[in-house]
Scaffold this active site. Structure first.
Site, PDB file in Angstrom:
ATOM      1  N   THR A  86       2.667   2.872  -0.199  1.00 26.04           N
ATOM      2  CA  THR A  86       2.330   3.816  -1.538  1.00 26.04           C
ATOM      3  C   THR A  86       0.904   4.484  -1.102  1.00 26.04           C
ATOM      4  O   THR A  86      -0.174   3.931  -1.631  1.00 26.04           O
ATOM      5  CB  THR A  86       2.135   2.715  -2.934  1.00 26.04           C
ATOM      6  OG1 THR A  86       1.495   1.772  -2.431  1.00 26.04           O
ATOM      7  CG2 THR A  86       3.381   2.542  -3.231  1.00 26.04           C
ATOM      8  N   GLU A 151       2.009  -8.318  -3.734  1.00 21.83           N
ATOM      9  CA  GLU A 151       1.773  -9.134  -2.588  1.00 21.83           C
ATOM     10  C   GLU A 151       0.064  -9.118  -2.165  1.00 21.83           C
ATOM     11  O   GLU A 151      -0.579  -8.176  -2.226  1.00 21.83           O
ATOM     12  CB  GLU A 151       2.423  -8.414  -1.253  1.00 21.83           C
ATOM     13  CG  GLU A 151       2.128  -9.439  -0.211  1.00 21.83           C
ATOM     14  CD  GLU A 151       2.383 -10.957  -0.430  1.00 21.83           C
ATOM     15  OE1 GLU A 151       3.647 -11.208  -0.640  1.00 21.83           O
ATOM     16  OE2 GLU A 151       1.532 -11.791  -0.149  1.00 21.83           O
ATOM     17  N   ARG A 154      -3.112 -10.935   3.685  1.00 22.17           N
ATOM     18  CA  ARG A 154      -4.047 -10.128   4.202  1.00 22.17           C
ATOM     19  C   ARG A 154      -3.602  -9.909   5.732  1.00 22.17           C
ATOM     20  O   ARG A 154      -2.920 -10.932   6.532  1.00 22.17           O
ATOM     21  CB  ARG A 154      -5.525 -10.962   4.602  1.00 22.17           C
ATOM     22  CG  ARG A 154      -6.016 -10.864   3.034  1.00 22.17           C
ATOM     23  CD  ARG A 154      -7.185 -12.166   3.197  1.00 22.17           C
ATOM     24  NE  ARG A 154      -6.753 -13.267   3.605  1.00 22.17           N
ATOM     25  CZ  ARG A 154      -7.329 -14.433   3.917  1.00 22.17           C
ATOM     26  NH1 ARG A 154      -8.714 -14.358   4.106  1.00 22.17           N
ATOM     27  NH2 ARG A 154      -6.728 -15.503   4.393  1.00 22.17           N
ATOM     28  N   GLY A 256     -21.178  -5.482   6.024  1.00 19.60           N
ATOM     29  CA  GLY A 256     -20.263  -4.714   7.300  1.00 19.60           C
ATOM     30  C   GLY A 256     -20.536  -3.155   7.049  1.00 19.60           C
ATOM     31  O   GLY A 256     -21.479  -2.413   6.383  1.00 19.60           O
ATOM     32  N   CYS A 263      -5.278  -0.802   2.165  1.00 22.75           N
ATOM     33  CA  CYS A 263      -5.300  -1.293   0.784  1.00 22.75           C
ATOM     34  C   CYS A 263      -6.334  -0.785   0.129  1.00 22.75           C
ATOM     35  O   CYS A 263      -6.442  -0.151  -0.753  1.00 22.75           O
ATOM     36  CB  CYS A 263      -4.879  -2.831   0.652  1.00 22.75           C
ATOM     37  SG  CYS A 263      -3.449  -3.162   1.222  1.00 22.75           S
ATOM     38  N   ARG A 331      -5.321   2.410   9.399  1.00 23.49           N
ATOM     39  CA  ARG A 331      -5.419   3.133   8.284  1.00 23.49           C
ATOM     40  C   ARG A 331      -6.611   3.180   7.563  1.00 23.49           C
ATOM     41  O   ARG A 331      -7.396   1.901   7.158  1.00 23.49           O
ATOM     42  CB  ARG A 331      -4.294   2.620   7.381  1.00 23.49           C
ATOM     43  CG  ARG A 331      -3.037   3.138   7.730  1.00 23.49           C
ATOM     44  CD  ARG A 331      -1.789   2.605   6.733  1.00 23.49           C
ATOM     45  NE  ARG A 331      -1.392   1.259   7.131  1.00 23.49           N
ATOM     46  CZ  ARG A 331      -0.489   0.856   6.512  1.00 23.49           C
ATOM     47  NH1 ARG A 331       0.367   1.592   5.822  1.00 23.49           N
ATOM     48  NH2 ARG A 331      -0.244  -0.501   6.818  1.00 23.49           N
TER      49      ARG A 331
HETATM   50  P1  NAD Z   1       4.152   0.286   5.951  1.00 25.75           P
HETATM   51  O1  NAD Z   1       3.536   1.566   5.848  1.00 25.75           O
HETATM   52  O2  NAD Z   1       3.597  -0.591   7.023  1.00 25.75           O
HETATM   53  O3  NAD Z   1       5.468  -0.056   5.740  1.00 25.75           O
HETATM   54  C1  NAD Z   1       6.433   0.476   4.979  1.00 25.75           C
HETATM   55  C2  NAD Z   1       7.756   0.601   5.550  1.00 25.75           C
HETATM   56  O4  NAD Z   1       8.800   1.151   4.497  1.00 25.75           O
HETATM   57  C3  NAD Z   1       7.828   1.717   6.788  1.00 25.75           C
HETATM   58  O5  NAD Z   1       8.128   0.824   7.986  1.00 25.75           O
HETATM   59  C4  NAD Z   1       8.846   2.633   6.297  1.00 25.75           C
HETATM   60  O6  NAD Z   1       9.629   3.414   7.263  1.00 25.75           O
HETATM   61  C5  NAD Z   1       9.500   2.155   5.344  1.00 25.75           C
HETATM   62  N1  NAD Z   1      10.495   2.840   4.346  1.00 25.75           N
HETATM   63  C6  NAD Z   1       9.666   3.753   3.535  1.00 25.75           C
HETATM   64  N2  NAD Z   1      10.680   4.053   2.630  1.00 25.75           N
HETATM   65  C7  NAD Z   1      11.996   3.687   2.832  1.00 25.75           C
HETATM   66  C8  NAD Z   1      13.195   3.562   2.343  1.00 25.75           C
HETATM   67  N3  NAD Z   1      13.356   4.370   1.213  1.00 25.75           N
HETATM   68  N4  NAD Z   1      14.113   2.845   3.010  1.00 25.75           N
HETATM   69  C9  NAD Z   1      13.733   1.871   3.740  1.00 25.75           C
HETATM   70  N5  NAD Z   1      12.500   1.656   4.373  1.00 25.75           N
HETATM   71  C10 NAD Z   1      11.564   2.575   4.109  1.00 25.75           C
HETATM   72  O7  NAD Z   1       3.344  -0.386   4.644  1.00 25.75           O
HETATM   73  P2  NAD Z   1       2.825  -1.825   4.127  1.00 25.75           P
HETATM   74  O8  NAD Z   1       1.442  -1.749   4.867  1.00 25.75           O
HETATM   75  O9  NAD Z   1       3.833  -2.845   4.546  1.00 25.75           O
HETATM   76  O10 NAD Z   1       2.691  -1.784   2.753  1.00 25.75           O
HETATM   77  C11 NAD Z   1       3.847  -1.695   1.796  1.00 25.75           C
HETATM   78  C12 NAD Z   1       3.169  -1.917   0.275  1.00 25.75           C
HETATM   79  O11 NAD Z   1       2.448  -3.101   0.049  1.00 25.75           O
HETATM   80  C13 NAD Z   1       2.267  -0.911   0.165  1.00 25.75           C
HETATM   81  O12 NAD Z   1       2.432  -0.633  -1.379  1.00 25.75           O
HETATM   82  C14 NAD Z   1       0.876  -1.611   0.070  1.00 25.75           C
HETATM   83  O13 NAD Z   1      -0.173  -1.342  -0.724  1.00 25.75           O
HETATM   84  C15 NAD Z   1       1.192  -2.979  -0.396  1.00 25.75           C
HETATM   85  N6  NAD Z   1       0.390  -4.057   0.420  1.00 25.75           N
HETATM   86  C16 NAD Z   1      -0.125  -3.959   1.633  1.00 25.75           C
HETATM   87  C17 NAD Z   1      -0.709  -4.967   2.248  1.00 25.75           C
HETATM   88  C18 NAD Z   1      -1.110  -4.968   3.658  1.00 25.75           C
HETATM   89  O14 NAD Z   1      -2.109  -5.804   4.119  1.00 25.75           O
HETATM   90  N7  NAD Z   1      -0.683  -3.994   4.399  1.00 25.75           N
HETATM   91  C19 NAD Z   1      -1.062  -6.042   1.533  1.00 25.75           C
HETATM   92  C20 NAD Z   1      -0.731  -6.256   0.142  1.00 25.75           C
HETATM   93  C21 NAD Z   1       0.196  -5.278  -0.359  1.00 25.75           C
END
Ligand code: NAD
Length: 437
Positions: A86, A151, A154, A256, A263, A331
């Site tokens: 997102t 979620e 971290r 820092g 996020c 990111r």
């Molecule tokens: P990411 O970009 O690493 O992974 C997202 C995945 O979803 C990608 O592999 C993409 O190909 C896949 N995808 C997108 N549309 C799809 C579909 N229709 N069908 C199948 N696969 C699809 O993202 P992330 O870092 O894992 O974050 C995901 C969500 O979790 C976000 O909303 C983020 O804010 C939240 N979040 C992230 C973290 C973090 O530390 N990264 C922690 C808590 C919450």
């Protein structure tokens, strides 16, 4: 129990693997053919400590599998999780919900028995209701409930965070959905993890409130650090002095170069936009966003100042480009502001990061990448630490000094001690700590 996890990124892959470790049958789905092929070959597309073993163990046990076929993944599931990205929407900072809504449309097409549709992605208030409306529109006959299960893991310690969270938040729209979610998280009930069961809207907002609060805490200590520099105080002692107060807490009081990562920057901005939209602006968070944006840029100026006011024609050695240690995630990393600003000021940047160089190579053109920390140093005019990887914490300072043209270190993570550095003969700059006379 059986679930499908849509999205095999940092959240989807870790959550899916952890649920399978709980004994749940998990099928992870992604649209990215490359990711699914690698996962099927036993390769992990992201860097996350311990994830390779966890995935391998559960694949071998037959509880975890990967596919691009959502229909196949959704057969007989109790719940389908949406864990897609997102990101900030270009131009206005609102969360881009196209991946979430896209996933909802696809889910709708394959619903053939009662299923809980759970949003794990971080999404603005109202998204769950829209997911429900989309599915209802596509499949008026389908039997389903929506739930929100934000979620809090971290990157870098994701498995431990998922397995031993401070709490689990569940926004459910029916008792039936709540019961499915409780059963999924049963192993955490057994270790008495607090489970906050609430409405959809409250769960969605809780995630943003948590992230923006933490971003504000970091920004607070960063500003206190700047003040410490002006008045000769030590920010670490201030942080300890206030953090021991249980109302404040010790964590997230480390100064820092400004928060980054996948996020905090996008979530602070998205909540600011939501609040403005509904006429209840969050002025504190608006200020946090502004301070943090400026701070990242100011960090390049610090490095320039430490190099005597100009880096034109000079070589800057950079240690660490990921937004934090133990991840390859680039990111919104502070390095994406700092390195280009140094280059624009005429510097040649030679850098090393233990995990993020592959990703960083695409985002930071013109950087010369080294094979290890020492490989950045030969003949450099200064060394700047941007990420506090463990392997940078105990460098051979004699060797570092001998390799640099001038013994200038700018430590934006405060991993060295100013007195020790002075004794070792360095001109050392850190954040919020007095420089020894
Ligand atoms: P990411 O970009 O690493 O992974 C997202 C995945 O979803 C990608 O592999 C993409 O190909 C896949 N995808 C997108 N549309 C799809 C579909 N229709 N069908 C199948 N696969 C699809 O993202 P992330 O870092 O894992 O974050 C995901 C969500 O979790 C976000 O909303 C983020 O804010 C939240 N979040 C992230 C973290 C973090 O530390 N990264 C922690 C808590 C919450």
């Amino acid at each position: 129990m059986r679930i499908a996890m849509i999205g095999t990124g940092y959240v989807g892959l870790v959550s899916g693997a952890c649920f399978s470790e709980f004994g749940v049958h998990v099928t992870c789905v992604d649209k990215d053919a490359g990711k699914i092929e690698r996962l099927k070959r036993g390769e992990i597309p992201i860097y996350e400590p311990g994830l390779d073993d966890l995935v391998a163990r559960n694949v071998a046990a037959g509880r975890l599998s990967f596919t691009m076929d959502l229909k196949e993944a959704m057969q007989g599931v109790d719940a389908v999780f949406i864990a897609v990205g997102t990101p900030s929407r270009r131009g206005d900072g609102h969360a881009d919900l196209s991946y979430v809504y896209g996933a909802a449309e696809e889910i709708a097409q394959h619903l053939d028995h009662y299923t809980v549709v759970v949003t794990k992605s971080t999404v603005p208030v109202g998204t769950g209701r829209e997911v429900e409306a989309i599915i209802r529109r596509v499949r008026p006959d389908a039997e389903f409930d929506v739930a929100s299960n934000p979620e809090f893991l971290r990157e870098g310690s994701a498995i431990g965070d998922f397995m031993r969270p401070d709490r689990v938040v569940i926004g459910a729209t029916s008792d039936r959905a709540g019961e499915v979610m409780r059963r999924l998280y049963r192993p955490l009930y057994l270790i008495e993890t607090p489970i906050v069961i609430t409405s959809l809207e409250t769960a969605e907002l809780t995630k943003y409130a948590a992230n923006t609060f933490l971003a504000a805490k970091i920004t607070f200590i960063n500003e206190i650090a700047d003040l410490c520099e002006k008045v000769g105080a030590n920010v670490h002692d201030v942080a300890r002095g206030i953090g021991l107060d249980g109302r404040i807490g010790k964590k997230f009081l480390h100064p820092g170069p400004g928060y980054g990562g996948s996020c905090f920057p996008k979530d602070t901005l998205a909540l600011v936009r939501t609040a403005q939209q509904v006429g209840s602006p969050l002025r504190i968070i608006e200020t946090v966003v502004d301070i943090n944006d400026k701070r990242k840029k100011q960090m390049a100026e610090r490095i320039v100042a430490a190099c005597g006011g100009s880096v034109d024609g000079k070589t800057v050695a950079v240690l660490g480009v990921a937004f934090k240690p133990n991840t390859d995630d680039m990111r919104d990393s502070p390095s994406l502001d700092i390195v280009p600003a140094l280059q624009a000021a005429g510097a040649h940047v030679r850098a090393f990061d233990p995990a993020a160089m592959h990703e960083a190579g695409k985002l930071l053109p013109g950087v010369e990448w080294a094979g290890d920390a020492y490989g950045t140093l030969e003949g450099a005019d200064c060394v700047a630490i941007l990420t506090e990887w463990n392997e940078f914490r105990a460098l051979d300072l004699k060797r570092v000094k001998a390799m640099l043209k001038r013994p200038v270190m700018i430590d934006l993570r405060n991993i060295y001690n100013p007195d020790d550095m002075a004794k070792a003969g360095f001109i050392y700059t850190s954040i919020g700590r007095p420089t020894p006379a």
